[in-house]
Write an enzyme that holds these catalytic residues in place. Structure first.
Site, PDB file in Angstrom:
ATOM      1  N   GLU A 223      -7.571  -5.913  -4.548  1.00 10.94           N
ATOM      2  CA  GLU A 223      -7.615  -7.295  -4.063  1.00 10.94           C
ATOM      3  C   GLU A 223      -6.301  -7.960  -4.458  1.00 10.94           C
ATOM      4  O   GLU A 223      -6.122  -8.369  -5.611  1.00 10.94           O
ATOM      5  CB  GLU A 223      -8.821  -8.030  -4.661  1.00 10.94           C
ATOM      6  CG  GLU A 223     -10.157  -7.367  -4.378  1.00 10.94           C
ATOM      7  CD  GLU A 223     -10.501  -7.307  -2.902  1.00 10.94           C
ATOM      8  OE1 GLU A 223      -9.942  -8.108  -2.136  1.00 10.94           O
ATOM      9  OE2 GLU A 223     -11.329  -6.461  -2.510  1.00 10.94           O
ATOM     10  N   CYS A 257      -4.662 -16.885  -4.422  1.00 12.58           N
ATOM     11  CA  CYS A 257      -3.987 -15.792  -3.711  1.00 12.58           C
ATOM     12  C   CYS A 257      -4.060 -15.933  -2.201  1.00 12.58           C
ATOM     13  O   CYS A 257      -3.205 -15.401  -1.487  1.00 12.58           O
ATOM     14  CB  CYS A 257      -4.555 -14.449  -4.144  1.00 12.58           C
ATOM     15  SG  CYS A 257      -6.333 -14.267  -3.829  1.00 12.58           S
TER      16      CYS A 257
END
Length: 525
Positions: A223, A257
């Site tokens: 991720e 993110c």
């Protein structure tokens, strides 16, 4: 508050191998496989989070200056809701699944898919959402029946110690463990044999992890971040786009993110967009971001200096903000307009409260720039007309996307979340968390009475090929040019639908209409 949060201490490296060995022995003992055991562990974890709410709030404040609302919404309540949702659905998800689309001859073997746990799982967390991004994957791994070792981020040390306390006081220590540390401890962890590794963080570290995992063919879920584009065309609601994208870059002080890394905006609407940013900056933070309880801080001095160096190296012009305080790790929301795609604020992932604006002449140029900068970002955020948005969604690839907003898809705890290409591999959250740590094991059962039907597979094979093909082969309904052949019988049976369910709906609609007409005629007569 000091006694709420234990001191951060590195795990002794020479204990790591034995910890992993203990987890593997436990998994082989079948202890974690019963559904009720998993549910009990998840429920205990819920209470562990509940009982440590004050410590989590204080830890997030210390590490990130995280506002109370953000800590509840993105950390505490997120994890608790995830646990309740998974507990409510786990028995259903874990049931054997009848294999779909099987021909009649194969259905006699009762083909099914069993949901087996993978084994011993390593979760390496990160610092920006230090509770959610550590415990979220752990929740999924527990639900799937694995034993788990968690390595929180040392860059959020207060949160890391609270997490360790929750795990060690709430969960079965023979099944779940926590290791603290930095590069040496992580390196030792990667030297162990795992059945899956989930890592959240940077692409550079992900390459090291993936390379090490490849030595033992260990599957990974990565991720990662990305240089995520936002698109604002002249057909968008410009002020609304400014409001939503400002929120996306000030939440968690921009340390998200999936937030937009830059905004590709039609040059004609740049002034309106900037005016909108100024307007909503005042509305969000009436007394300024620095004194606002709703604006956080950069996690560490190293990350603060990284952001400052990006501003210093950029050739762009600061339009809003720019104030910084290293001692307080304060970084004011800063809007910078740049002129080309080679600026460091475009080429690097900023991961902070910097809104980079790049004016473009048209949508063609915007799409070309986005694909040149990063062809597989984690997110994409188009604002414009339906035709424009459809084109962006078609021509720009990304791990996920939110239309007409900033990363809303990433705030939905039940929606599968993950990257593509350089922004990651694999997905989790909601049911996807269970699937991420589960092996779908296909199996069949061949009854003894079927032996007569199976004669065609045994030697000698003389005369068996024709029988075998008649049993198994499907007829092609297309010619050598790839065109589907017209088939009146098939059309009548399906009414032109692409699936049996579609055919059923169409026939049901015809019958319903017929019944209505018949009733009408009967009443009229």
């Amino acid at each position: 508050m000091a006694d709420l949060i234990p001191n951060f201490e590195h795990t002794q490296i020479d204990t790591i191998a034995s910890t992993v060995s203990r987890l593997r022995s436990t998994f082989r003992s079948q202890k974690t496989k019963p559904i009720e055991f998993r549910l009990v562990q998840l429920r205990k974890l819920w209470w562990g989070i509940q009982d440590n709410e004050p410590a989590i709030l204080e830890a997030c404040k210390r590490d990130l200056g995280k506002p109370t609302l953000e800590t509840y919404a993105g950390e505490i309540d997120w994890c608790k809701n995830d646990i309740v949702f998974i507990c409510d659905n786990l028995k259903k998800w874990a049931k054997d699944e009848t294999a779909p689309d099987m021909p009649l001859t194969n259905r006699l073997m009762r083909p099914k898919i069993r949901k087996d746990p993978l084994g011993v799982v390593l979760v390496i967390g990160t610092y920006n959402f230090p509770i959610q991004l550590c415990l979220g994957p752990v929740i999924g791994a527990i639900a799937a029946g694995n034993t788990v070792l968690l390595k929180p981020s040392e860059q959020a040390p207060s949160c890391a110690t609270v997490i360790q306390k929750i795990i060690e006081t709430s969960l079965d220590p023979s099944c779940y463990a926590c290791v603290q540390g930095a590069i040496p401890e992580t390196t030792t962890l990667l030297d162990q044999k795992w059945d899956k590794i989930l890592y959240t963080g940077s692409g550079n570290v992900a390459k090291i992890i993936a390379k090490k995992a490849a030595e033992t063919l260990t599957p990974v879920a990565l991720e990662l971040g990305g240089r995520n584009p936002a698109f604002v065309t002249k057909n968008a609601d410009i002020k609304l786009a400014a409001k939503r994208l400002l929120w996306g870059k000030t939440y968690n002080a921009g340390q998200v993110c999936i937030s937009e890394n830059y905004v590709l905006i039609d040059k004609d609407v740049v002034p309106t967009f900037v005016d909108g940013l100024k307007q909503y900056m005042k509305e969000f933070f009436p007394d300024g971001p620095r004194s606002s309880p709703d604006f956080g801080r950069i996690v560490s001095e190293r990350q603060w200096k990284r952001l400052k160096s990006l501003i210093d190296e950029s050739r762009g012009k600061i339009l809003i903000g720019g104030l910084m305080d290293e001692e307080d790790r304060y970084f004011e929301p800063t809007v910078v307009q740049v002129d080309d795609i080679d600026d460091c604020l475009i080429r690097e992932e900023t991961f902070g409260p910097i809104i980079t604006i790049l004016p473009v002449t048209n949508l063609d140029e915007a799409i070309r720039f986005a694909n040149e900068i990063d062809s597989t970002p984690l997110g994409a955020y188009p604002f414009g007309s339906k035709v424009e948005i459809d084109r962006i969604m078609r021509e720009v690839q990304s791990g996920g996307a939110t239309i007409n907003d900033a990363w809303f898809h990433g705030s939905m705890s039940r929606l599968a979340f993950g990257g593509v290409g350089s922004s990651g591999t694999g997905a989790y959250r909601g049911k996807a968390s269970f699937d991420c740590f589960t092996h779908r094991r296909s199996f069949t059962q061949t009854p003894n009475w079927m032996e007569g039907m199976l004669k065609v597979r045994y030697p000698p094979s003389v005369g068996n090929l024709e029988k075998l093909q008649k049993m198994n082969n499907l007829a092609a309904d297309f010619d050598r040019n790839g065109k589907v052949k017209a088939n009146l019988v098939k059309w009548i049976l399906s009414l032109g639908a692409d699936s049996s369910s579609g055919s059923f709906v169409r026939y049901a609609a015809i019958l319903l209409v017929g019944a209505v007409i018949r009733q009408y005629l009967e009443r009229k007569s």
